[in-house]
Design a protein around this motif. Structure first.
Motif, PDB file in Angstrom:
ATOM      1  N   LEU A   1      29.982  37.903  41.823  1.00  0.00           N
ATOM      2  CA  LEU A   1      30.421  37.238  43.052  1.00  0.00           C
ATOM      3  C   LEU A   1      31.933  37.119  42.979  1.00  0.00           C
ATOM      4  O   LEU A   1      32.478  36.564  42.017  1.00  0.00           O
ATOM      5  CB  LEU A   1      29.799  35.852  43.176  1.00  0.00           C
ATOM      6  CG  LEU A   1      30.351  34.938  44.290  1.00  0.00           C
ATOM      7  CD1 LEU A   1      30.148  35.562  45.663  1.00  0.00           C
ATOM      8  CD2 LEU A   1      29.706  33.558  44.216  1.00  0.00           C
ATOM      9  N   ILE A   2      32.625  37.649  43.990  1.00  0.00           N
ATOM     10  CA  ILE A   2      34.082  37.594  44.001  1.00  0.00           C
ATOM     11  C   ILE A   2      34.587  37.197  45.378  1.00  0.00           C
ATOM     12  O   ILE A   2      33.989  37.542  46.406  1.00  0.00           O
ATOM     13  CB  ILE A   2      34.697  38.953  43.559  1.00  0.00           C
ATOM     14  CG1 ILE A   2      36.217  38.819  43.424  1.00  0.00           C
ATOM     15  CG2 ILE A   2      34.294  40.081  44.514  1.00  0.00           C
ATOM     16  CD1 ILE A   2      36.873  39.936  42.665  1.00  0.00           C
TER      17      ILE A   2
ATOM     18  N   LEU B   1      40.075  25.315  42.039  1.00  0.00           N
ATOM     19  CA  LEU B   1      40.040  26.647  42.637  1.00  0.00           C
ATOM     20  C   LEU B   1      39.977  26.565  44.155  1.00  0.00           C
ATOM     21  O   LEU B   1      39.402  27.418  44.824  1.00  0.00           O
ATOM     22  CB  LEU B   1      38.836  27.433  42.100  1.00  0.00           C
ATOM     23  CG  LEU B   1      38.850  27.751  40.606  1.00  0.00           C
ATOM     24  CD1 LEU B   1      37.579  28.480  40.196  1.00  0.00           C
ATOM     25  CD2 LEU B   1      40.066  28.589  40.236  1.00  0.00           C
ATOM     26  N   GLU B   2      40.588  25.552  44.693  1.00  0.00           N
ATOM     27  CA  GLU B   2      40.589  25.300  46.133  1.00  0.00           C
ATOM     28  C   GLU B   2      41.158  26.518  46.869  1.00  0.00           C
ATOM     29  O   GLU B   2      42.145  27.105  46.421  1.00  0.00           O
ATOM     30  CB  GLU B   2      41.452  24.049  46.391  1.00  0.00           C
ATOM     31  CG  GLU B   2      41.064  23.240  47.618  1.00  0.00           C
ATOM     32  CD  GLU B   2      41.804  23.742  48.850  1.00  0.00           C
ATOM     33  OE1 GLU B   2      41.294  23.519  49.942  1.00  0.00           O
ATOM     34  OE2 GLU B   2      42.875  24.361  48.733  1.00  0.00           O
ATOM     35  N   PRO B   3      40.510  26.957  47.985  1.00  0.00           N
ATOM     36  CA  PRO B   3      39.495  26.262  48.778  1.00  0.00           C
ATOM     37  C   PRO B   3      38.052  26.420  48.298  1.00  0.00           C
ATOM     38  O   PRO B   3      37.145  25.947  48.978  1.00  0.00           O
ATOM     39  CB  PRO B   3      39.666  26.891  50.157  1.00  0.00           C
ATOM     40  CG  PRO B   3      40.006  28.316  49.850  1.00  0.00           C
ATOM     41  CD  PRO B   3      40.909  28.229  48.645  1.00  0.00           C
TER      42      PRO B   3
ATOM     43  N   VAL C   1      41.458  33.073  43.392  1.00  0.00           N
ATOM     44  CA  VAL C   1      40.369  34.014  43.159  1.00  0.00           C
ATOM     45  C   VAL C   1      39.119  33.256  42.710  1.00  0.00           C
ATOM     46  O   VAL C   1      39.186  32.383  41.841  1.00  0.00           O
ATOM     47  CB  VAL C   1      40.754  35.052  42.080  1.00  0.00           C
ATOM     48  CG1 VAL C   1      39.556  35.943  41.737  1.00  0.00           C
ATOM     49  CG2 VAL C   1      41.931  35.897  42.553  1.00  0.00           C
ATOM     50  N   LEU C   2      37.988  33.604  43.299  1.00  0.00           N
ATOM     51  CA  LEU C   2      36.678  33.170  42.823  1.00  0.00           C
ATOM     52  C   LEU C   2      36.051  34.372  42.128  1.00  0.00           C
ATOM     53  O   LEU C   2      35.889  35.432  42.744  1.00  0.00           O
ATOM     54  CB  LEU C   2      35.802  32.728  43.995  1.00  0.00           C
ATOM     55  CG  LEU C   2      34.343  32.419  43.654  1.00  0.00           C
ATOM     56  CD1 LEU C   2      34.238  31.132  42.851  1.00  0.00           C
ATOM     57  CD2 LEU C   2      33.494  32.335  44.921  1.00  0.00           C
TER      58      LEU C   2
ATOM     59  N   PHE D   1      41.877  32.807  37.290  1.00  0.00           N
ATOM     60  CA  PHE D   1      43.078  33.627  37.204  1.00  0.00           C
ATOM     61  C   PHE D   1      44.278  32.839  37.710  1.00  0.00           C
ATOM     62  O   PHE D   1      44.132  31.857  38.455  1.00  0.00           O
ATOM     63  CB  PHE D   1      42.941  34.880  38.080  1.00  0.00           C
ATOM     64  CG  PHE D   1      41.904  35.860  37.622  1.00  0.00           C
ATOM     65  CD1 PHE D   1      42.224  36.867  36.735  1.00  0.00           C
ATOM     66  CD2 PHE D   1      40.601  35.791  38.101  1.00  0.00           C
ATOM     67  CE1 PHE D   1      41.275  37.787  36.315  1.00  0.00           C
ATOM     68  CE2 PHE D   1      39.641  36.709  37.692  1.00  0.00           C
ATOM     69  CZ  PHE D   1      39.984  37.701  36.795  1.00  0.00           C
ATOM     70  N   ASP D   2      45.481  33.298  37.356  1.00  0.00           N
ATOM     71  CA  ASP D   2      46.653  32.717  37.981  1.00  0.00           C
ATOM     72  C   ASP D   2      46.800  33.317  39.385  1.00  0.00           C
ATOM     73  O   ASP D   2      46.027  34.187  39.785  1.00  0.00           O
ATOM     74  CB  ASP D   2      47.911  32.930  37.138  1.00  0.00           C
ATOM     75  CG  ASP D   2      48.282  34.389  36.986  1.00  0.00           C
ATOM     76  OD1 ASP D   2      47.869  35.218  37.824  1.00  0.00           O
ATOM     77  OD2 ASP D   2      49.000  34.721  36.012  1.00  0.00           O
TER      78      ASP D   2
END
Length: 286
Positions: A244-245, A34-36, A202-203, A226-227
């Motif tokens: 948290l997003i 999920l970089e960064p 996306v986080l 997510f894609d």
């Protein structure tokens, strides 16, 4: 709607008597998946007695990334080798750019050590691109009332806009790497739709409660992958919840992480250790 690729559950990994859930990396989530967004620890919820030893985060170095700390309950006293010292309480955040190197500690306040209380804290690591890894270190601490609160759905949804822009309003901070981060509190049945531009990671982590997310149930301690296609995230709370997003562009660069350093090569990691040992991260005089 954006497609959900996976839902991952955080793994219990206590630290020095502190209840801790490791969200990522894990056996299922690689450090660069999920970089960064590289690393997320969820500490607590936990109740400390009076005359306790507090948080176990004494002085330690970092280089090459940023840390964002969310204080849900309790407090944190941040101290670092550039001279910053601040106490942030529940609802606040700490944003530290390690950049070319910094030493910091995150401890409980004297009042918390004496009196005890509830603790719930999250720490996120956000990678910096190669051209920013040697930027000057910096720190910002924000109390709850210094963060914009955006009320949606007749007040049943409240967005704390930490960085970037959310629902047309700028957050407290503008990240040097264009990272947008918020926490969103939901009352039961509160709902909202979040649009994320194409090509951004996306986080999405549920701190508390239970959400319906693009027709999937997501519970507390769960991370959604997510894609990166253009699309919306539709969220409805099945109970009172806290989310948290964040979203940001991936760097598309090698990620080499070792201990407290995140660089682009093994050579740079070795150099980071040398710089730290040579005192180039500043001195600890506290």
């Amino acid at each position: 709607m954006k497609t959900i690729k996976n839902i991952f559950r955080a793994v219990r990994a206590d630290m020095g008597g502190l209840v801790t859930y490791r969200v990522m990396p894990s056996q299922e989530v690689a450090i660069d998946d999920l970089e960064p967004f590289l690393f997320l620890n969820h500490h607590g919820p936990q109740t400390y007695p009076s005359r306790n030893r507090g948080l176990p985060f004494g002085p330690h170095p970092h280089k090459g990334f940023e840390t964002v700390t969310f204080i849900v309950e309790g407090d944190i006293v941040h101290t670092d080798s550039t001279g910053y010292n601040s106490k942030i309480e529940a609802g606040g955040i700490q944003w530290m750019t390690a950049g070319k190197g910094i030493i910091h500690s995150e401890n409980s306040s004297k009042e918390f050590l004496a009196n005890g209380g509830n603790v719930e804290i999250l720490q996120l690591w956000v990678n910096l691109p190669a051209n920013l890894k040697n930027t000057e270190p910096a720190y910002t601490g924000l109390q709850k009332d210094e963060i914009p609160h955006i009320a949606l759905d007749e007040g049943k949804v409240v967005v704390d806009a930490v960085s970037g822009e959310w629902f047309g309003q700028k957050g407290s901070l503008q990240s040097i790497a264009d990272v947008h981060i918020a926490t969103i509190g939901f009352q039961k049945s509160g709902k909202t739709t979040i649009a994320v531009p194409e090509g951004r990671t996306v986080l999405f982590y549920v701190i508390q409660g239970k959400l319906n997310v693009n027709n999937a149930e997501v519970n507390k301690l769960e991370l959604v992958e997510f894609d990166t296609e253009d699309g919306e995230i539709q969220v409805e709370a099945k109970e009172n919840s806290l989310l948290l997003i964040g979203h940001a562009k991936p760097n598309h660069e090698p990620v080499v992480a070792q201990g407290p350093f995140v660089m682009n090569s093994e050579f740079e990691i070795e150099q980071a250790y040398q710089d730290y040992q040579l005192g180039k991260f500043g001195s600890w005089k506290h």
